[in-house]
Design an enzyme around this catalytic site. Structure first.
Site, PDB file in Angstrom:
ATOM      1  N   LEU A 137       0.816  -1.073   0.055  1.00 30.71           N
ATOM      2  CA  LEU A 137       0.199   0.030  -0.029  1.00 30.71           C
ATOM      3  C   LEU A 137       0.815   1.305   0.143  1.00 30.71           C
ATOM      4  CD1 LEU A 137      -2.633  -0.912   2.657  1.00 30.71           C
ATOM      5  CD2 LEU A 137      -2.879  -1.108   0.256  1.00 30.71           C
ATOM      6  N   ASP A 138       0.549   2.139  -0.637  1.00 29.40           N
ATOM      7  CA  ASP A 138       1.393   3.661  -0.648  1.00 29.40           C
ATOM      8  C   ASP A 138       1.448   4.091   0.702  1.00 29.40           C
ATOM      9  OD1 ASP A 138       1.331   3.268  -3.431  1.00 29.40           O
ATOM     10  OD2 ASP A 138      -0.472   4.557  -3.694  1.00 29.40           O
ATOM     11  N   LYS A 139       2.565   4.849   1.149  1.00 30.88           N
ATOM     12  CA  LYS A 139       2.641   5.558   2.317  1.00 30.88           C
ATOM     13  C   LYS A 139       1.454   6.106   3.088  1.00 30.88           C
ATOM     14  CE  LYS A 139       5.346   8.789   4.680  1.00 30.88           C
ATOM     15  NZ  LYS A 139       6.164   9.982   4.588  1.00 30.88           N
ATOM     16  N   ARG A 237      -5.252   5.515  -7.908  1.00 29.94           N
ATOM     17  CA  ARG A 237      -5.089   6.968  -7.780  1.00 29.94           C
ATOM     18  C   ARG A 237      -4.839   7.227  -9.353  1.00 29.94           C
ATOM     19  NH1 ARG A 237       0.062   7.633  -4.152  1.00 29.94           N
ATOM     20  NH2 ARG A 237       0.031   9.640  -4.457  1.00 29.94           N
TER      21      ARG A 237
END
EC number: 5.4.99.-
Length: 327
Positions: A137-139, A237
């Site tokens: 998962l992105d930060k 995104r």
């Protein structure tokens, strides 16, 4: 101390004429083909006690033996970082990741990552590539992740991801009012000029498929649920930005914050203080890599997204608009 794997199996006679690496991949399905081939080169996999080339054909009836020590992967420091554990057994670990936590060490983030935390909580993962992390998962994205605690579990989970049998659902808040759900089927690759970003790349991109449906519609935003069939970097995104509904709070793909028209003071303050993409991995489904049982987990939205939705709702009411629409 290195973990040791010792296994033995007889080659079926119906496999006569097949290559050594093909046969061992079938006999030892807990491990990937690339790992099997590496062990053959190392001499850890033997036929009747002797080394054998990967392409050599077997007759059937031979005994294939594996005796290998799993050395620790690239050394990363184990750190006592709190993690929210949703489920754990001897094979897998399911985590609810908070915003702001980097998943894997990289340049500029060698410490303080989820990987460092996993190594502290489950030291046995030091023998598994990437400490058992099979997807990221992105930060600034929150929510559910599964981690493999053994090499066998990792092989199985990676296969589920590749076969698209692992279910992953997200919730997000987009900028703009959607009229209905849909699907984005557009390949994603590295942005041609900005290497920090991804983009829809029809020629060089890899296939990427995202389904989305409406949960609630506000004056200038939409609360949606998404289901991934692929797992490309920044997929949600990029796809939502591509169809002109970027995620709220995502400076990388939605640009600078613009206040919507007729926006109340409370909402203005909330939007200015919401400094991450409004994206949460809410649901995870998979076959347990050891038992084969179908397992499902779901976690609540984090406090900041829940509060944002409440403020969006109040802003509609206070502005005299009709109630927000549920679907």
């Amino acid at each position: 101390m290195a973990e040791r794997i010792v296994k033995e199996a007889q080659v079926p006679f119906e496999s006569s004429g097949q290559r050594f690496d093909q046969i061992t991949t079938e006999l030892f399905q807990d491990f990937s083909r690339s790992r099997i081939q590496a062990w053959i080169k190392e001499g850890a996999l033997l036929v009747d006690g002797k080394a054998c080339k990967a392409k050599e054909k077997l007759l059937g009836g031979e005994v294939v033996s594996l005796d290998v020590a799993l050395e620790e992967q690239e050394a990363h420091e184990a750190q006592d970082i709190p993690i929210d554990i949703v489920y754990e057994d001897e094979h897998i670990l399911v985590i609810n990741k908070p915003a702001g936590l980097v998943v894997h060490p990289a340049v500029g983030h060698r410490e303080g990552t989820l990987l460092n935390a996993i190594l502290h909580h489950a030291p046995e993962t030091a023998h598994v590539p990437r400490a058992g992390i099979v997807h990221r998962l992105d930060k600034e994205t929150t929510g559910l992740m599964v981690v493999a605690k053994t090499l066998q579990a990792q092989t199985d989970l990676v296969a589920q991801l590749q076969e698209r049998s692992m279910g992953r659902e997200y919730e997000a808040i987009t900028i703009g009012v959607m009229t209905g759900g849909g699907m984005v089927d557009e390949p994603i690759g590295r942005h041609p000029t900005n290497r920090q970003r991804m983009a829809v790349e029809p020629i060089h991109g890899k296939d990427a498929l995202t389904h989305y449906r409406l949960l609630k519609r506000f004056k200038n935003h939409t609360h949606i649920r998404l289901k991934l069939e692929t797992g490309r970097t920044h997929q949600i995104r990029v796809h939502m930005s591509h169809i002109q509904y970027p995620l709220l709070g995502d400076p990388q793909y939605s640009g600078r914050l613009k206040m919507p028209k007729a926006c109340g003071e409370e909402l203005q303050i909330t939007l200015r203080n919401f400094r991450r993409q409004a994206l949460h991995a809410k649901r995870l489904e998979l076959n347990h890599p050891f038992t084969g049982d179908w397992m499902e987990w779901e976690v609540d939205l984090p406090d900041d997204m829940a509060e944002l939705l409440e403020v969006l709702d109040r802003d509609m009411v206070e502005s005299g608009s009709k109630d927000s629409e549920y679907f």
